[in-house]
Design a protein around this motif. Structure first.
Motif, mmCIF file in Angstrom:
data_model
loop_
_atom_site.group_PDB
_atom_site.id
_atom_site.type_symbol
_atom_site.label_atom_id
_atom_site.label_comp_id
_atom_site.label_asym_id
_atom_site.label_seq_id
_atom_site.Cartn_x
_atom_site.Cartn_y
_atom_site.Cartn_z
ATOM 1 N N VAL A 138 21.234 2.644 -33.049
ATOM 2 C CA VAL A 138 21.622 1.317 -33.527
ATOM 3 C C VAL A 138 21.898 0.216 -32.460
ATOM 4 O O VAL A 138 22.053 -0.994 -32.888
ATOM 5 N N LEU A 139 22.052 0.503 -30.830
ATOM 6 C CA LEU A 139 22.159 -0.634 -29.797
ATOM 7 C C LEU A 139 20.502 -0.924 -29.036
ATOM 8 O O LEU A 139 20.231 -1.608 -28.457
ATOM 9 N N ASN A 140 19.705 0.038 -29.871
ATOM 10 C CA ASN A 140 18.755 -0.027 -29.744
ATOM 11 C C ASN A 140 18.333 0.771 -27.854
ATOM 12 O O ASN A 140 17.036 0.111 -27.249
ATOM 13 N N GLY A 195 20.580 -8.639 -40.247
ATOM 14 C CA GLY A 195 19.525 -9.113 -42.158
ATOM 15 C C GLY A 195 18.438 -9.017 -40.643
ATOM 16 O O GLY A 195 17.568 -8.570 -41.005
ATOM 17 N N ARG A 196 18.015 -8.394 -39.278
ATOM 18 C CA ARG A 196 17.250 -8.477 -38.803
ATOM 19 C C ARG A 196 16.991 -7.227 -38.270
ATOM 20 O O ARG A 196 17.727 -6.954 -37.734
ATOM 21 N N ASP A 197 15.911 -6.798 -38.484
ATOM 22 C CA ASP A 197 15.469 -4.971 -37.775
ATOM 23 C C ASP A 197 14.953 -5.376 -36.542
ATOM 24 O O ASP A 197 14.218 -5.564 -35.665
ATOM 25 N N ILE A 198 15.992 -4.724 -35.917
ATOM 26 C CA ILE A 198 16.091 -4.627 -34.162
ATOM 27 C C ILE A 198 15.029 -3.518 -33.827
ATOM 28 O O ILE A 198 14.599 -4.293 -32.196
ATOM 29 N N LEU A 238 12.171 -6.152 -32.360
ATOM 30 C CA LEU A 238 12.168 -7.227 -31.704
ATOM 31 C C LEU A 238 11.775 -7.311 -30.477
ATOM 32 O O LEU A 238 11.492 -6.159 -29.721
ATOM 33 N N SER A 239 11.540 -8.105 -29.388
ATOM 34 C CA SER A 239 10.209 -7.956 -28.730
ATOM 35 C C SER A 239 11.773 -8.027 -27.640
ATOM 36 O O SER A 239 13.411 -8.550 -27.512
ATOM 37 N N ARG A 240 11.866 -8.148 -26.512
ATOM 38 C CA ARG A 240 11.999 -7.501 -24.995
ATOM 39 C C ARG A 240 13.288 -8.798 -24.571
ATOM 40 O O ARG A 240 14.375 -8.688 -24.518
ATOM 41 N N MET A 241 12.709 -9.939 -25.169
ATOM 42 C CA MET A 241 13.483 -11.397 -25.161
ATOM 43 C C MET A 241 14.909 -11.500 -25.888
ATOM 44 O O MET A 241 15.936 -11.508 -25.829
#
Length: 338
Positions: free
Chosen positions: A64-66, A79-82, A85-88
């Motif tokens: 959950v922390l990626n 609300g954002r699917d992590i 997400l890009s690295r930045m």
């Protein structure tokens, strides 16, 4: 009061490939550390995740922390699917998501002072000037109940409880909204455990923090959690409000975990044996319910079809064929089959 979901996990999976062979290792299967896990954590609440060793609790926390890449599923934070997400973008998101580790000494750099440890994240995100960072470190030290004189000491000069306070201070440095507590008191003495739990509770109230509390001790989880989910072989088998789970456990494995707590054991002394045998091989999981091989009440359906997590009322969900949506408990389900 909590009112919206800060974190939502949908069909989360993490499967590790297993290879055997010395010179030309071949794929022999997949270890399903996490398999189709679904839950949501409301803003400002504590979500407890419990289970025996090897159930996949820590893997869920890291997913959950990626910190680990999932095999499948979605992880929505604000609300954002992590997972997309890009690295930045993920680096920016990490300001709001932190973790407190199980072993405080192993998670602290022995070559750095407390000042350097706490300033590290502030340096990474370029938060303020040198004076501002020094002031922030002093605030954090006092916030977790340590003496300002401790700021120039090294981790080996502290007790286990003090080291964990340093770990808590490090997690709070960026003013996060969500913190994963990965068995934060399991390595501490009982007397110190209570102090750390009370500190976490006070910090949550003061800063409106949201916790994912991972532990294998239901007694500890019940002290802090609003909702508790029980994990077994990578799957959630029961989920309910904390008081409901303690007063009316439905799944036999949940009852077994409660029996392991001495203060709760007497509640189940007159019950028949709840389980026997060993856990199934994670590389060769049975076709149906993963708990069927240990359950005295298992029937043919249990060995053929995997049970879904179903709502039994009052936000209480159980993954068990013996419990229908209108049953009041396992005994009622058994009586209806007689």
């Amino acid at each position: 009061m909590p009112n919206s979901a800060l974190l939502e996990v949908k069909h989360l999976r993490k499967h590790y490939p297993v290879r055997r062979g010395l010179f030309f290792p071949s794929l022999v299967g997949y270890a399903r550390a996490v398999d189709d896990v679904n839950f949501k954590i409301l803003e400002g609440e504590t979500f407890g995740l419990v289970g025996e060793s090897g159930s996949g609790k820590t893997t869920v926390g890291r997913l959950v922390l990626n910190l680990l890449s999932p095999t499948g599923g979605e992880i929505h934070f604000r609300g954002r699917d992590i997972t997309k997400l890009s690295r930045m973008e993920m680096k920016e998101m990490r300001q709001h998501m932190q973790i407190i580790f199980q072993k405080p000494f192993a998670s602290l750099n022995p070559r750095k002072t407390v000042r350097a440890i706490l300033e590290n994240s502030l340096d990474i995100f370029k938060m303020g000037k040198t004076q501002d960072r020094s002031r922030r470190v002093s605030e954090l030290i006092q916030l977790v109940g340590l003496n300002p004189d401790h700021i120039n000491r090294y981790p080996h000069e502290f007790s286990g409880g003090q080291r964990q306070r340093i770990g808590i201070a490090r997690a709070l440095a960026m003013n996060p909204k969500f913190i994963v507590l990965d068995e934060p008191v399991s390595a501490l003495d009982v007397s110190v455990q209570a102090q750390i739990l009370n500190l976490l509770k006070d910090l949550q109230k003061e800063f409106h923090l949201t916790y994912l509390f991972i532990a294998n001790n239901l007694n500890v989880v019940g002290h802090l959690s609003n909702t508790v989910a029980v994990l077994y072989m990578g799957r959630i088998i029961e989920m309910a409000p904390a008081d409901k789970l303690f007063s009316e456990p439905r799944h036999p494995h949940t009852k077994l975990l409660l029996m392991s707590v001495l203060t709760l054991k007497s509640r189940f002394e007159n019950m028949e044996d709840l389980s026997y045998g060993e856990r199934p091989d994670p590389l060769n999981l049975p076709q149906g319910c993963t708990y069927a091989s240990r359950c005295h009440a298992a029937r043919a359906e249990c060995r053929e079809q995997s049970p879904e997590l179903r709502n039994c009322g009052a936000n209480h969900s159980v993954a068990c064929h013996l419990i229908s949506s209108d049953a009041t408990g396992m005994n009622a389900a058994k009586a209806s089959q007689a």
